[in-house]
Design a protein around this motif. Structure first.
Motif, PDB file in Angstrom:
ATOM      1  N   ASN A 131       0.744  -1.161  -0.062  1.00  0.00           N
ATOM      2  CA  ASN A 131       0.142  -0.034  -0.067  1.00  0.00           C
ATOM      3  C   ASN A 131       0.971   1.259  -0.047  1.00  0.00           C
TER       4      ASN A 131
ATOM      5  N   GLY B  64       1.057  12.723  -9.267  1.00  0.00           N
ATOM      6  CA  GLY B  64       0.576  11.721  -8.296  1.00  0.00           C
ATOM      7  C   GLY B  64      -0.823  11.943  -7.796  1.00  0.00           C
ATOM      8  N   SER B  65      -1.186  11.473  -6.697  1.00  0.00           N
ATOM      9  CA  SER B  65      -2.300  11.606  -5.888  1.00  0.00           C
ATOM     10  C   SER B  65      -2.388  12.791  -5.078  1.00  0.00           C
TER      11      SER B  65
ATOM     12  N   ILE C 111      -5.153  15.812  -5.242  1.00  0.00           N
ATOM     13  CA  ILE C 111      -5.806  16.141  -4.306  1.00  0.00           C
ATOM     14  C   ILE C 111      -5.758  17.780  -3.746  1.00  0.00           C
TER      15      ILE C 111
ATOM     16  N   ASN D 244      -6.182   3.922   3.216  1.00  0.00           N
ATOM     17  CA  ASN D 244      -4.700   3.370   2.850  1.00  0.00           C
ATOM     18  C   ASN D 244      -4.043   2.586   3.993  1.00  0.00           C
TER      19      ASN D 244
ATOM     20  N   ASP E 129     -10.694   9.947  -3.429  1.00  0.00           N
ATOM     21  CA  ASP E 129      -9.638   9.559  -3.602  1.00  0.00           C
ATOM     22  C   ASP E 129      -9.597   7.862  -3.674  1.00  0.00           C
TER      23      ASP E 129
ATOM     24  N   GLN F 242      -6.096   4.018  -3.498  1.00  0.00           N
ATOM     25  CA  GLN F 242      -5.619   2.562  -3.094  1.00  0.00           C
ATOM     26  C   GLN F 242      -6.586   1.361  -3.602  1.00  0.00           C
TER      27      GLN F 242
ATOM     28  N   HIS G 109       2.327   4.443  -9.118  1.00  0.00           N
ATOM     29  CA  HIS G 109       3.342   3.752  -8.265  1.00  0.00           C
ATOM     30  C   HIS G 109       2.433   2.735  -7.358  1.00  0.00           C
TER      31      HIS G 109
ATOM     32  N   CYS H 240       3.452   7.640   4.030  1.00  0.00           N
ATOM     33  CA  CYS H 240       3.741   8.968   3.686  1.00  0.00           C
ATOM     34  C   CYS H 240       3.970   9.826   4.873  1.00  0.00           C
TER      35      CYS H 240
HETATM   36  N1  PLP Z   1      -4.083   8.871  -1.237  1.00  0.00           N
HETATM   37  C1  PLP Z   1      -3.630   7.802  -0.582  1.00  0.00           C
HETATM   38  C2  PLP Z   1      -5.103   6.854  -0.378  1.00  0.00           C
HETATM   39  C3  PLP Z   1      -2.549   7.146  -0.413  1.00  0.00           C
HETATM   40  O1  PLP Z   1      -2.585   5.844  -0.046  1.00  0.00           O
HETATM   41  C4  PLP Z   1      -1.610   7.942  -0.889  1.00  0.00           C
HETATM   42  C5  PLP Z   1      -0.195   7.464  -0.832  1.00  0.00           C
HETATM   43  O2  PLP Z   1       0.185   6.790  -0.041  1.00  0.00           O
HETATM   44  C6  PLP Z   1      -1.596   9.181  -1.686  1.00  0.00           C
HETATM   45  C7  PLP Z   1      -2.973   9.590  -1.608  1.00  0.00           C
HETATM   46  C8  PLP Z   1      -0.685   9.996  -2.044  1.00  0.00           C
HETATM   47  O3  PLP Z   1      -0.030   9.672  -3.607  1.00  0.00           O
HETATM   48  P1  PLP Z   1       0.943   9.790  -4.202  1.00  0.00           P
HETATM   49  O4  PLP Z   1       2.178   9.041  -3.782  1.00  0.00           O
HETATM   50  O5  PLP Z   1       0.666   9.454  -5.546  1.00  0.00           O
HETATM   51  O6  PLP Z   1       1.207  11.418  -4.014  1.00  0.00           O
END
Ligand code: PLP
Length: 390
Positions: free
Chosen positions: A10, A72-73, A77, A153, A178, A181, A203, A326
């Motif tokens: 994850n 990326g996310s 967001i 996550n 979002d 996951q 990723h 993260c």
């Molecule tokens: N949202 C969720 C639920 C995540 O698990 C993650 C990364 O762990 C993110 C957002 C952030 O994603 P990114 O690494 O692509 O910025």
């Protein structure tokens, strides 16, 4: 370190060989800039991007022009929540989200509070689910955007996004979800029906790091302005040279994740097997076990065990995490588990174990043995455990 077993899918996944192979020509001979429309190098790059985008749209069952590539996310967001709030804040200044969202959502909300946003953080029950009645009551004509993730996550717990979307639609609120996951782990059929905005990251699905996408429903795009200016790429919404190799790689990763979705049945069985074995350890609790969860995720708390010491004891042998990777530098107990009612000690003593499509039973058996052994060792050195009243 001798080949530790990776059970932190994850957090991130390795880039698969087929993805890498598809990307390499775009670093080498096909290196053109997709915006160079006066020669074949540029044409070939823009053709590759068009092909990748059509393929992603087909696999996700959305329209190609509903896709905006990002890094990326986290970027998606930021751009969606800030963009929708700032464009509409004079009339609508409320943002509704959930206490268990990813830090990217929560940190954006904290920032927007300083810009006069009123943030409502929905609570969750012991299983990590929001109350749909509470959501419905909370939405007003001041609600700018509702931000609720599909799969958590840390625990893998799934919110009922289809129903949440119906509520938002009925009450006239925009919904951002979002979905980072959930992609590749559960079937996303019909998920976009009532979702206005969503984010994905390559990723997490055996694609490259640094590429993601924002889904913007055609009917909802008027609620957003351009988020990165310069060059006019991506229909003027996000300027900057297209990342051709990563976009191509992302499209292959999405295709594979859709094709391989049935492998998750095996992963779920393996996760359940591991869960059963770990529950043999006294004073153990699975978080989110009573509701629908991602098939690969296991969040488990151990009484009288210091989570940091446990992670350290395991770190040479297996790669797992406590809380979200993260924000793993923070020493706070997981905000997700605390919102689910766990006390600080139990939240600190939790592990997130996340399996991947290639995880084998042998690896799981080795991991179980290491966890059992480490917990026994730590507890035997803990006077609170030794002197506990049983
Ligand atoms: N949202 C969720 C639920 C995540 O698990 C993650 C990364 O762990 C993110 C957002 C952030 O994603 P990114 O690494 O692509 O910025």
């Amino acid at each position: 370190m001798k080949n530790p077993i990776y059970l932190d899918y994850n957090a991130t996944t390795p880039c698969s060989t087929s993805v890498l192979d598809a990307m390499i020509p775009y670093f080498k001979e096909l290196y053109g800039n997709a915006s160079s429309q006066h020669h074949s190098f540029g044409w070939l790059a823009s053709e590759a991007i068009e092909k990748a985008t059509n393929s992603i749209a087909q696999d996700l069952r959305i329209k190609p022009n509903e896709i905006i590539y990002t890094s990326g996310s986290t970027e998606s967001i930021n751009t969606i929540i800030k963009g929708v709030y700032r464009k509409n804040k004079i009339k609508k200044n409320q943002i509704i989200t959930v206490k268990t969202e990813h830090k990217a959502v929560l940190d954006v909300c904290t920032l927007l509070e300083k810009e006069d946003a009123e943030i409502t953080y929905l609570k969750v029950d012991k299983n990590g689910l929001i109350s749909l009645e509470e959501l419905e009551k909370t939405i007003t004509n001041k609600t700018s955007i509702v931000s609720i993730m599909l799969a958590n996550n840390e625990t893998g717990v799934l919110q009922d996004i289809n129903y949440i979307g119906e509520i938002c639609k009925k009450k006239g609120a925009l919904l951002f979800s979002d979905i980072t996951q959930a992609l590749g782990k559960i079937n996303l059929k019909d998920i976009f029906f009532n979702v206005d905005f969503a984010c994905f990251s390559a990723h997490k699905i055996f694609g490259p790091k640094g590429i993601g996408l924002t889904y913007i429903k055609t009917e909802s795009k008027a609620h957003l302005d351009s988020f990165i200016q310069g060059g006019g790429q991506q229909r003027n919404l996000r300027g900057g040279t297209y990342n051709t190799p990563s976009i191509v790689g992302f499209s292959i990763a999405i295709k594979k994740s859709v094709q391989n979705i049935h492998f998750n049945n095996r992963i779920a069985k393996l996760r359940d097997y591991m869960q059963e074995k770990l529950l043999e350890i006294e004073g153990t609790k699975i978080n989110g076990v009573e509701v629908d969860r991602l098939p690969n995720t296991l969040n488990i708390s151990f009484d009288y065990v210091d989570g940091e010491k446990l992670l350290f004891a395991l770190s040479q042998k297996i790669a797992v995490s406590n809380g979200s990777a993260c924000n793993s530098s923070s020493v706070h107990p997981s905000h997700v588990l605390k919102a689910m009612g766990l006390n600080n000690n139990l939240a600190f003593s939790s592990l997130r174990i996340s399996l991947g499509i290639t995880t084998s039973k042998t690896e799981i058996n080795i991991a179980i043995a290491h966890i059992k052994e480490s917990i026994e060792l730590l507890r035997n050195n803990n006077s609170l455990w030794i002197n506990r009243s049983i």
